[in-house]
Design a protein around this motif. Structure first.
Motif, PDB file in Angstrom:
ATOM      1  N   PHE A 169       0.837  -1.203   0.000  1.00  9.53           N
ATOM      2  CA  PHE A 169       0.000   0.000   0.000  1.00  9.53           C
ATOM      3  C   PHE A 169       0.872   1.253   0.000  1.00  9.53           C
ATOM      4  O   PHE A 169       0.632   2.197  -0.755  1.00  9.53           O
ATOM      5  CB  PHE A 169      -0.942  -0.026   1.209  1.00  9.53           C
ATOM      6  CG  PHE A 169      -2.108   0.912   1.098  1.00  9.53           C
ATOM      7  CD1 PHE A 169      -3.277   0.515   0.481  1.00  9.53           C
ATOM      8  CD2 PHE A 169      -2.043   2.193   1.625  1.00  9.53           C
ATOM      9  CE1 PHE A 169      -4.373   1.382   0.380  1.00  9.53           C
ATOM     10  CE2 PHE A 169      -3.110   3.067   1.534  1.00  9.53           C
ATOM     11  CZ  PHE A 169      -4.277   2.654   0.905  1.00  9.53           C
ATOM     12  N   LEU A 170       1.912   1.262   0.823  1.00 11.52           N
ATOM     13  CA  LEU A 170       2.822   2.417   0.887  1.00 11.52           C
ATOM     14  C   LEU A 170       3.535   2.651  -0.436  1.00 11.52           C
ATOM     15  O   LEU A 170       3.771   3.802  -0.826  1.00 11.52           O
ATOM     16  CB  LEU A 170       3.852   2.222   1.998  1.00 11.52           C
ATOM     17  CG  LEU A 170       3.349   2.433   3.424  1.00 11.52           C
ATOM     18  CD1 LEU A 170       4.351   1.884   4.429  1.00 11.52           C
ATOM     19  CD2 LEU A 170       3.058   3.908   3.685  1.00 11.52           C
ATOM     20  N   ALA A 171       3.875   1.599  -1.143  1.00 11.83           N
ATOM     21  CA  ALA A 171       4.583   1.730  -2.419  1.00 11.83           C
ATOM     22  C   ALA A 171       3.742   2.450  -3.460  1.00 11.83           C
ATOM     23  O   ALA A 171       4.293   3.033  -4.408  1.00 11.83           O
ATOM     24  CB  ALA A 171       4.990   0.351  -2.931  1.00 11.83           C
ATOM     25  N   ALA A 172       2.441   2.468  -3.281  1.00 12.34           N
ATOM     26  CA  ALA A 172       1.536   3.138  -4.229  1.00 12.34           C
ATOM     27  C   ALA A 172       1.105   4.510  -3.728  1.00 12.34           C
ATOM     28  O   ALA A 172       0.118   5.073  -4.207  1.00 12.34           O
ATOM     29  CB  ALA A 172       0.316   2.257  -4.468  1.00 12.34           C
ATOM     30  N   ARG A 173       1.845   5.087  -2.775  1.00 17.30           N
ATOM     31  CA  ARG A 173       1.462   6.339  -2.112  1.00 17.30           C
ATOM     32  C   ARG A 173       1.098   7.465  -3.079  1.00 17.30           C
ATOM     33  O   ARG A 173       0.143   8.200  -2.861  1.00 17.30           O
ATOM     34  CB  ARG A 173       2.607   6.790  -1.181  1.00 17.30           C
ATOM     35  CG  ARG A 173       2.448   8.185  -0.562  1.00 17.30           C
ATOM     36  CD  ARG A 173       1.240   8.248   0.347  1.00 17.30           C
ATOM     37  NE  ARG A 173       1.149   9.472   1.086  1.00 17.30           N
ATOM     38  CZ  ARG A 173       0.416  10.527   0.730  1.00 17.30           C
ATOM     39  NH1 ARG A 173      -0.262  10.515  -0.390  1.00 17.30           N
ATOM     40  NH2 ARG A 173       0.361  11.598   1.497  1.00 17.30           N
ATOM     41  N   ASP A 174       1.827   7.596  -4.160  1.00 16.72           N
ATOM     42  CA  ASP A 174       1.564   8.695  -5.100  1.00 16.72           C
ATOM     43  C   ASP A 174       0.183   8.607  -5.751  1.00 16.72           C
ATOM     44  O   ASP A 174      -0.334   9.620  -6.227  1.00 16.72           O
ATOM     45  CB  ASP A 174       2.636   8.737  -6.188  1.00 16.72           C
ATOM     46  CG  ASP A 174       3.989   9.179  -5.644  1.00 16.72           C
ATOM     47  OD1 ASP A 174       4.041   9.744  -4.528  1.00 16.72           O
ATOM     48  OD2 ASP A 174       5.005   8.942  -6.334  1.00 16.72           O
ATOM     49  N   GLY A 175      -0.438   7.453  -5.748  1.00 18.83           N
ATOM     50  CA  GLY A 175      -1.732   7.288  -6.398  1.00 18.83           C
ATOM     51  C   GLY A 175      -2.917   7.183  -5.457  1.00 18.83           C
ATOM     52  O   GLY A 175      -4.049   6.956  -5.920  1.00 18.83           O
TER      53      GLY A 175
END
Length: 150
Positions: A138-144
């Motif tokens: 979830f954190l890896a997709a923070r920008d979205g």
């Protein structure tokens, strides 16, 4: 329909995301903000129950280190995410900060809080590693996170 999420076309969303699902003003004037914190794409994927259960325990515990306005962090029955209910009129960007701080705590935790028979109704149904993997994803997709639809 009466339930907000039943009026959401789950085919159009693009998880992971964080979405304001509802804002209620209570009779005494207090405000509750409810956010849809979606981890997986509806009808395409889901979190396994031990992961859901552990994320619920860990987020409920760790989020309160960052805000006294956390009311509840409840899993969705479809196992694709959670509802985060907060006291007050929260903007999505502030919620994203709270979620980020909490998930970062989860990635470095050494245990699932209250994962035992005394404090939990199914104390054996937990996975620290699974919850941490879901938090990292979830954190890896923070920008979205603010983009709800594709």
């Amino acid at each position: 329909m009466n339930v907000e999420s039943f009026n959401l076309d789950h085919r159009t969303v693009a998880a992971p995301y964080i979405r304001l699902a509802d804002r209620k003003v209570l009779p005494a004037g207090d405000v509750l903000s409810k956010f849809d914190v979606r981890f997986t794409q509806p009808n395409k994927g889901h979190l396994e129950m031990p992961v859901v259960h552990s994320l619920e325990h860990m987020f409920a515990e760790h989020s309160r280190n960052h805000s006294s306005q956390v009311i509840d962090f409840s899993p969705m029955g479809c196992q694709t995410g959670f509802y985060l209910i907060l006291e007050g009129d929260w903007e999505p960007e502030a919620v994203m900060g709270l979620v980020q701080e909490t998930l970062e705590d989860i990635t470095t935790a050494t245990e699932v809080p209250a994962a035992n028979e005394v404090q939990c109704g199914w104390g054996a149904n937990h996975t620290l590693e699974g919850a941490q993997e879901a938090a990292r994803t979830f954190l890896a997709a923070r920008d979205g996170w603010s983009q709800v639809t594709a």
